[in-house]
Design a protein around this motif. Sequence first.
Motif, PDB file in Angstrom:
ATOM      1  N   ASN A  40      16.933  -4.710 -37.176  1.00  0.00           N
ATOM      2  CA  ASN A  40      16.148  -3.509 -37.439  1.00  0.00           C
ATOM      3  C   ASN A  40      17.098  -2.315 -37.466  1.00  0.00           C
ATOM      4  OD1 ASN A  40      13.716  -4.902 -37.442  1.00  0.00           O
ATOM      5  ND2 ASN A  40      13.235  -4.403 -35.322  1.00  0.00           N
ATOM      6  N   THR A  95      18.788   0.747 -36.350  1.00  0.00           N
ATOM      7  CA  THR A  95      18.760   1.206 -34.954  1.00  0.00           C
ATOM      8  C   THR A  95      19.670   2.416 -34.760  1.00  0.00           C
ATOM      9  OG1 THR A  95      18.422  -1.108 -34.292  1.00  0.00           O
ATOM     10  CG2 THR A  95      18.915   0.474 -32.551  1.00  0.00           C
ATOM     11  N   LEU A 107       4.481  -6.165 -35.667  1.00  0.00           N
ATOM     12  CA  LEU A 107       5.193  -4.970 -36.101  1.00  0.00           C
ATOM     13  C   LEU A 107       4.631  -4.551 -37.450  1.00  0.00           C
ATOM     14  CD1 LEU A 107       7.405  -2.862 -35.736  1.00  0.00           C
ATOM     15  CD2 LEU A 107       9.011  -4.439 -36.835  1.00  0.00           C
ATOM     16  N   GLY A 126      14.353   0.594 -32.590  1.00  0.00           N
ATOM     17  CA  GLY A 126      14.523  -0.080 -33.865  1.00  0.00           C
ATOM     18  C   GLY A 126      13.217  -0.405 -34.556  1.00  0.00           C
ATOM     19  N   ARG A 127      12.152  -0.623 -33.789  1.00  0.00           N
ATOM     20  CA  ARG A 127      10.864  -0.928 -34.423  1.00  0.00           C
ATOM     21  C   ARG A 127      10.326   0.314 -35.137  1.00  0.00           C
ATOM     22  NH1 ARG A 127      10.024  -2.948 -29.400  1.00  0.00           N
ATOM     23  NH2 ARG A 127       8.387  -1.427 -28.975  1.00  0.00           N
ATOM     24  N   ASP A 172      14.908  -7.737 -28.474  1.00  0.00           N
ATOM     25  CA  ASP A 172      14.103  -7.922 -29.675  1.00  0.00           C
ATOM     26  C   ASP A 172      14.708  -9.078 -30.460  1.00  0.00           C
ATOM     27  OD1 ASP A 172      13.291  -7.439 -32.626  1.00  0.00           O
ATOM     28  OD2 ASP A 172      12.036  -6.019 -31.519  1.00  0.00           O
ATOM     29  N   GLY A 207       4.412   0.064 -33.991  1.00  0.00           N
ATOM     30  CA  GLY A 207       5.702  -0.159 -33.340  1.00  0.00           C
ATOM     31  C   GLY A 207       5.657  -0.083 -31.838  1.00  0.00           C
ATOM     32  N   LYS A 236      12.294   0.737 -38.275  1.00  0.00           N
ATOM     33  CA  LYS A 236      11.933  -0.265 -39.282  1.00  0.00           C
ATOM     34  C   LYS A 236      10.689   0.185 -40.046  1.00  0.00           C
ATOM     35  CE  LYS A 236      11.801  -4.531 -41.102  1.00  0.00           C
ATOM     36  NZ  LYS A 236      12.851  -5.066 -42.001  1.00  0.00           N
ATOM     37  N   GLN A 291       8.112  -2.692 -47.874  1.00  0.00           N
ATOM     38  CA  GLN A 291       7.876  -1.562 -46.981  1.00  0.00           C
ATOM     39  C   GLN A 291       6.421  -1.096 -47.018  1.00  0.00           C
ATOM     40  OE1 GLN A 291      10.444  -0.483 -45.025  1.00  0.00           O
ATOM     41  NE2 GLN A 291       9.077   0.878 -43.912  1.00  0.00           N
ATOM     42  N   CYS A 327      15.253  -9.503 -33.429  1.00  0.00           N
ATOM     43  CA  CYS A 327      16.109  -9.132 -34.558  1.00  0.00           C
ATOM     44  C   CYS A 327      17.578  -9.056 -34.179  1.00  0.00           C
ATOM     45  CB  CYS A 327      15.649  -7.805 -35.170  1.00  0.00           C
ATOM     46  SG  CYS A 327      16.093  -6.324 -34.245  1.00  0.00           S
ATOM     47  N   GLN A 337      17.365   2.564 -45.709  1.00  0.00           N
ATOM     48  CA  GLN A 337      17.074   2.804 -44.295  1.00  0.00           C
ATOM     49  C   GLN A 337      18.085   3.778 -43.704  1.00  0.00           C
ATOM     50  OE1 GLN A 337      17.355  -1.249 -42.918  1.00  0.00           O
ATOM     51  NE2 GLN A 337      15.135  -1.589 -43.039  1.00  0.00           N
TER      52      GLN A 337
END
Length: 752
Positions: free
Chosen positions: A565, A567, A617, A480-481, A182, A606, A484, A397, A184, A529
């Motif tokens: 992201n 994870t 995303l 991770g997506r 990814d 995602g 996120k 967000q 990120c 997060q």
Amino acid sequence: MSTLDSVRRAQETPDERQPYAELGMKDDEYQRVREILGRRPTSSELAIYSVMWSEHCSYKSSKVHLRQFGTKAPESEALLVGMGENAGVVDIGDGWAATFKIESHNHPSYVEPHQGAATGVGGIVRDIMSMGARPVAVMDSLRFGGADQPDTRRVLPGVVEGISHYGNCLGLPNIGGEVVFDPCYIGNPLVNALCVGLLRKDQIKLATAPGPGNKVVLFGARTGADGIGGASVLASATFEDESQAKRPAVQVGDPFMEKLLIECCLELYQADVVVGIQDLGAAGVSCATTELAAKGTGGMEVNLNLVPLRDPTLRPEEILMSESQERMMAVVTPDDIAAFMAICDKWDVPATVIGEVTDTGRLVMTWDGEVIVDIPPGTAADEGPVYERPFHEPAGQAALNADGPERLPRPEDLRETLLTLLGSPNLGSKEWVTSQYDRYVRGNTVLAQPADSGMLRISEAMPGAQETTRGIALATDGNGRYAKLDPYTGAQLALAEAYRNVAVTGAKPLAVTNCLNFGSPEDPEVMWQFSEAVRGLADACRTLGVPVTGGNVSFYNQTGSTAINPTPVVGVLGVIDDVAQRVRPGFTAPGLRVLLLGETREEFGGSEWAHVVHGHLGGLPPQADLEAERGLAAVLTEAAARGLLEGSHDLSDGGLAVALAESCLAQGVGCTVTLPGEDAFVELFSESAARALVCVRPEAFDALADLCARHEVPCSGLGLTGGSALTVEGVLDVPVEELREVHASALPRIFG
């Protein structure tokens, strides 16, 4: 010269400038050390506090949230050792216990990929050794930037080579894990290493130093200049391009010494000459001495001049901060010292008595006749700063969640969509990576990649063990997506998938370890997060009845102000009564009925389809239906025990379409199926959780259907296995060999 001169000089020069900021300490942290000691610290004491109070060692920003894993923990008869020790231990039956843990080595693996990854494996193996166990297998969860990025081409081959070299030299099978790409993770790869070990449940060892007069023994490799300050320099600071200059902070591994150390430790345990033991990982001698003393009778005296050195020019501060690998510290009674040393000598493992346990409540260290350290050990090991950092939802967000994939154009050609996904780096075959690992060394591997989880038989894994049919299964997962989009749900989905992957093999999930990879804790949006992910994971563990036994938090995973992201990577360990009842992956023979277990909803937030096809995303991740996961796992484990299943595969990334393709590829057996719903795109590519694909003999169908009904698990008949193609009636038809060619070429096409 008085032995108190070093401490006295610290008392008499309170205003002398000390490089605490360069060692990663904040102003208030340094002032707190002064308050604890009633003076400024000596340079050696400063070295100890700086590494022990680093984010990596003290969990100062995460403690307030991680407590939920204890307060919300489900009751578990299997849990023998939980959080707070080097690794968790669970009872797996027949007098056996398993110990397992996952940890990160992210930043070192970017700076020096081979050694960073190799020593990540070495470190987690020593955590398992320190519990009194024989390490029996490893796994790894890897994340890199875009597969076609130059940075990934530099980092990935070195990381894979390092894992392969160290694990293969130790003779430990690598039975599973993940490889994810990814954008990120560009400049900040994630290298999370897991190890599992076996031991008799009455032979657990702990990191403690009881008994005044007992000897403190340092054994294993000599201490060198590699890895000095590694924990505080690499794992507890924002990672920027100039961090290449931190290369000396990366440890250097010697797997052949570690192999000797494994066998030496096991013989020491068998001889019952170890009172307490601790591995030397992050913070090295500083960590081992403070933690052992704090958990024992409260005191220890150590002569640093006795520490065997590879580099005789090292100063005491450097000795204390060195993270040289393949070292252990043991507490041994005077009566057992001779036997301890004889066993070490047999294995060519250097061993030196460097100190003695006391009951003074002080950790005292000398160098050249001077007292250079005189501290209460618990203040370094257990009483570091605890931050309740501010957190709030990221500013974007709501907009991210509102930008769902519903607006994306649906594909007209579902056949082409399947091939695009199947040939993408994330969903393509990982054989290019896993072929570099030995998955079957020692001969106890029952299942390994590309199976949904790895599985080992127990009896033959431990020399001289009483025969048992039992086995253990392990899986790691994360997305991770998903996290996120919704970190609370994303963490639950990571647990749910690992839990499901263990269950589809026929094993009952027992316990959890986790590696929580996030950006800077000083960023309130990152801390939101993190707090949401921990809350979600703790709630899910309670619902699923699987306790967290330990793990790792990795912060500062970002380059400049750009964080990865969120994870959370979750590992689940399960047990199966008889490995002969394991369920093999995919379609194992022609003429079997193909069934879909679970409910499919229109859930694409995602998803791999949105990511691969559209680079999108947004929206919300799939629903985490934990009660449905429990029901599905109950069906899968009972069906396996009753011999109803001929093959199985979980549904996750890529949905039913990818699961069907991978099931065909498992044994080269095709299938002809009809979709249960009218919307072919949703049925094929939705990533709804709590679903599995199974195949059964026709005569076993009614029994499985009854079992599903009892656990309220939807069960849809799709069709039959057989033929040389994946055929979805009226939708697509792809020869298995075409699937194989596309799937197998994904990574070789990029990495050669």
